[in-house]
Design a protein around this motif. Structure first.
Motif, PDB file in Angstrom:
ATOM      1  N   HIS A 177       2.248   5.095   0.269  1.00  0.00           N
ATOM      2  CA  HIS A 177       2.056   6.327   1.034  1.00  0.00           C
ATOM      3  C   HIS A 177       2.803   7.496   0.401  1.00  0.00           C
ATOM      4  O   HIS A 177       2.994   8.526   1.049  1.00  0.00           O
ATOM      5  N   SER A 178       3.179   7.319  -0.865  1.00  0.00           N
ATOM      6  CA  SER A 178       3.898   8.376  -1.570  1.00  0.00           C
ATOM      7  C   SER A 178       3.763   8.189  -3.078  1.00  0.00           C
ATOM      8  O   SER A 178       3.819   7.053  -3.567  1.00  0.00           O
ATOM      9  N   THR A 229       0.867  -1.159   0.000  1.00  0.00           N
ATOM     10  CA  THR A 229       0.000   0.000   0.000  1.00  0.00           C
ATOM     11  C   THR A 229       0.910   1.216   0.000  1.00  0.00           C
ATOM     12  O   THR A 229       1.777   1.350   0.862  1.00  0.00           O
ATOM     13  N   PHE A 256      -3.184   3.066  -2.900  1.00  0.00           N
ATOM     14  CA  PHE A 256      -2.635   4.081  -2.010  1.00  0.00           C
ATOM     15  C   PHE A 256      -3.579   4.366  -0.842  1.00  0.00           C
ATOM     16  O   PHE A 256      -4.766   4.027  -0.864  1.00  0.00           O
ATOM     17  N   GLU A 257      -3.035   5.039   0.165  1.00  0.00           N
ATOM     18  CA  GLU A 257      -3.867   5.563   1.239  1.00  0.00           C
ATOM     19  C   GLU A 257      -3.201   6.785   1.879  1.00  0.00           C
ATOM     20  O   GLU A 257      -1.978   6.940   1.844  1.00  0.00           O
ATOM     21  N   PHE A 258      -4.042   7.658   2.430  1.00  0.00           N
ATOM     22  CA  PHE A 258      -3.654   8.808   3.252  1.00  0.00           C
ATOM     23  C   PHE A 258      -2.908   9.905   2.495  1.00  0.00           C
ATOM     24  O   PHE A 258      -2.173  10.686   3.083  1.00  0.00           O
ATOM     25  N   TYR A 259      -3.077   9.981   1.170  1.00  0.00           N
ATOM     26  CA  TYR A 259      -2.643  11.147   0.410  1.00  0.00           C
ATOM     27  C   TYR A 259      -3.490  11.211  -0.850  1.00  0.00           C
ATOM     28  O   TYR A 259      -4.313  10.314  -1.099  1.00  0.00           O
TER      29      TYR A 259
END
Length: 276
Positions: free
Chosen positions: A250-251, A248, A263-266
């Motif tokens: 994060h960038s 997953t 993806f997650e959290f952006y």
């Protein structure tokens, strides 16, 4: 060494060299089948938030992702009464605070629980499909459990009634293989991770799963591998044509060298690569 011995050694060497190719080779995927899925960012369990005010695998998370045009990744499994619900963990403890398995509860019981202390509840897969409504492609992960064939059959029935782009994946090669033989037109993928991620599987099975050596039964068309170093044999599978999916992320830097990113959290771009 006589001639027959030399021939035997040659045959043994060729077999040894060919075996990894045979075991890991992916299935064929046409350009047209690849196009709707390729070069997209997919919101992991929907567009949920770090503070869990929009919880994972909730209708709110899927609506937020679809509104912006992202693809979504989600997880399906069966309730006690055979309904296809969207939920990741085998048990309800982490997300709902209840010490029980998902498949021990009926749909009514599951929907009386709340996700991460919010008003959101565990949705039916059919409800998620209604919310997304073709606004972005879907990667549907089937969780392995006690009634895999029933889950496969019911999930496929729902997919067949959906007007939108959708593919399936699983950590369980037998689930991916089920779709190979029962829905060969549906794009399928093998989820995988380094051997140490397979808790309780034993060293041999962990090695086999981490190297995608059961592709021989499932012939997946993409490999969704945990972001980080990948074994040589997984690279070989990609060279033979498997789409490269990473989870997953994060960038945005993780888009490099991949065809699909979960993806997650952006908030990445919707697309990052043209189909070639």
């Amino acid at each position: 060494m006589d001639r027959s011995s030399r021939l035997f050694c040659l045959a043994a060497g060729i077999t040894a060299a060919a075996l990894p190719v045979l075991l890991s080779a992916p299935g064929h995927l046409s350009r047209s089948a690849k196009a709707p899925l390729f070069g997209r960012n997919y919101a992991h369990r929907g567009l949920h938030t770090p503070d869990r005010s929009v919880p994972e695998n909730s209708l709110a998370a899927f609506a937020a992702a679809a509104e912006l045009g992202y693809g979504v990744e989600l997880d399906v499994q069966l309730s006690k009464d055979g309904k296809v619900v969207v939920f990741h963990d085998d048990d309800l403890k982490r997300v709902c605070g209840v010490d029980a398995r998902v498949d021990e509860k009926t749909l009514e019981e599951l929907q009386s629980l709340h996700l991460c202390g919010t008003e959101e509840t565990i949705p039916l897969f059919s409800s998620v499909l209604d919310v997304i409504h073709g606004r972005g492609p879907i990667i549907c992960e089937l969780k392995t459990g006690r009634r895999n064939r029933e889950l496969c059959r019911k999930t496929l029935d729902l997919i067949r009634g959906y007007q939108g782009e959708i593919c399936i994946e699983s950590f369980d090669p037998t689930i991916v293989a089920w779709f190979r033989f029962h829905a060969p037109d549906l794009v399928r993928g093998q989820l995988a991770a380094p051997a140490e991620e397979y808790k309780g599987k034993g060293k041999l099975l962990s090695f086999v799963l981490s190297r995608c050596l059961l592709n021989v039964i499932a012939r997946p068309q993409f490999i969704a591998y945990k972001i980080g170093p990948r074994p040589l044999i997984v690279h070989l599978c990609e060279v033979m044509g498997a789409m490269k999916v990473g989870w997953t992320s994060h960038s945005p830097k993780n888009e490099k060298g991949r065809h699909i990113v979960i993806f997650e959290f952006y908030r990445p771009a919707l697309r990052f690569r043209e189909l070639k």
